[in-house]
Design a protein around this motif. Structure first.
Motif, PDB file in Angstrom:
ATOM      1  N   ALA A   1      77.951  39.383  62.686  1.00 57.51           N
ATOM      2  CA  ALA A   1      77.396  39.794  63.974  1.00 57.51           C
ATOM      3  C   ALA A   1      78.413  40.621  64.761  1.00 57.51           C
ATOM      4  O   ALA A   1      78.061  41.612  65.405  1.00 57.51           O
ATOM      5  CB  ALA A   1      76.962  38.573  64.778  1.00 57.51           C
ATOM      6  N   LEU A   2      79.674  40.246  64.683  1.00 55.26           N
ATOM      7  CA  LEU A   2      80.732  40.997  65.351  1.00 55.26           C
ATOM      8  C   LEU A   2      80.884  42.380  64.724  1.00 55.26           C
ATOM      9  O   LEU A   2      80.948  43.394  65.426  1.00 55.26           O
ATOM     10  CB  LEU A   2      82.047  40.221  65.259  1.00 55.26           C
TER      11      LEU A   2
ATOM     12  N   GLU B   1      78.678  44.080  63.067  1.00 55.56           N
ATOM     13  CA  GLU B   1      77.489  44.900  63.321  1.00 55.56           C
ATOM     14  C   GLU B   1      77.536  45.568  64.699  1.00 55.56           C
ATOM     15  O   GLU B   1      77.001  46.651  64.880  1.00 55.56           O
ATOM     16  CB  GLU B   1      76.228  44.059  63.167  1.00 55.56           C
ATOM     17  N   LYS B   2      78.204  44.936  65.664  1.00 55.23           N
ATOM     18  CA  LYS B   2      78.338  45.540  66.996  1.00 55.23           C
ATOM     19  C   LYS B   2      79.094  46.863  66.938  1.00 55.23           C
ATOM     20  O   LYS B   2      78.959  47.699  67.817  1.00 55.23           O
ATOM     21  CB  LYS B   2      79.070  44.591  67.952  1.00 55.23           C
ATOM     22  N   TYR B   3      79.925  47.022  65.915  1.00 58.25           N
ATOM     23  CA  TYR B   3      80.745  48.226  65.776  1.00 58.25           C
ATOM     24  C   TYR B   3      80.346  49.065  64.570  1.00 58.25           C
ATOM     25  O   TYR B   3      81.144  49.833  64.050  1.00 58.25           O
ATOM     26  CB  TYR B   3      82.222  47.834  65.712  1.00 58.25           C
TER      27      TYR B   3
ATOM     28  N   TYR C   1      87.773  36.388  72.592  1.00 58.01           N
ATOM     29  CA  TYR C   1      86.627  37.288  72.565  1.00 58.01           C
ATOM     30  C   TYR C   1      85.375  36.433  72.466  1.00 58.01           C
ATOM     31  O   TYR C   1      85.214  35.685  71.495  1.00 58.01           O
ATOM     32  CB  TYR C   1      86.721  38.249  71.377  1.00 58.01           C
ATOM     33  N   GLU C   2      84.527  36.529  73.485  1.00 53.07           N
ATOM     34  CA  GLU C   2      83.274  35.769  73.523  1.00 53.07           C
ATOM     35  C   GLU C   2      83.502  34.284  73.226  1.00 53.07           C
ATOM     36  O   GLU C   2      82.747  33.647  72.505  1.00 53.07           O
ATOM     37  CB  GLU C   2      82.240  36.376  72.580  1.00 53.07           C
TER      38      GLU C   2
END
Length: 99
Positions: free
Chosen positions: A68-69, A71-73, A13-14
């Motif tokens: 950060a990951l 926060e995306k969800y 992932y990324e």
């Protein structure tokens, strides 16, 4: 921890190697320590904790920011330990399973 580690699914992932597994919420920190020691190729641990209705992210490398990951969800936490409500990612999980 060994038994859980047998069921880990690794996804990229990324650019990060994520080790994902279903397990109890209480094991999240011990599992991260175990993975860090025995799976050095992993960057992130993802624990789907159905008992707590959450997804926990643990950074297994210092340079990886899991907040950060999360926060995306719609979640949050610390740079090295964050989580999201399971409901926020259930649709994504179903899409993976039934693709």
């Amino acid at each position: 921890m060994e038994e859980l580690a047998k069921h880990i699914v690794v996804e990229t992932y990324e650019g990060y190697q994520m080790g994902m597994v279903f397990g109890e919420y209480a094991v999240r920190n011990n599992l991260a320590e175990y993975l860090n020691e025995f799976f050095p190729e992993l960057d992130i641990m993802v624990l789907f904790a159905v008992d707590n209705r959450s997804v926990s992210f643990r950074s297994l490398k210092e340079h990886v920011n899991v907040r950060a990951l999360a926060e995306k969800y719609g979640g949050g936490g610390h740079e090295s330990a964050s989580s999201v409500p399971l409901a926020n990612v259930e649709q994504l999980l179903l899409q993976k399973v039934f693709k």
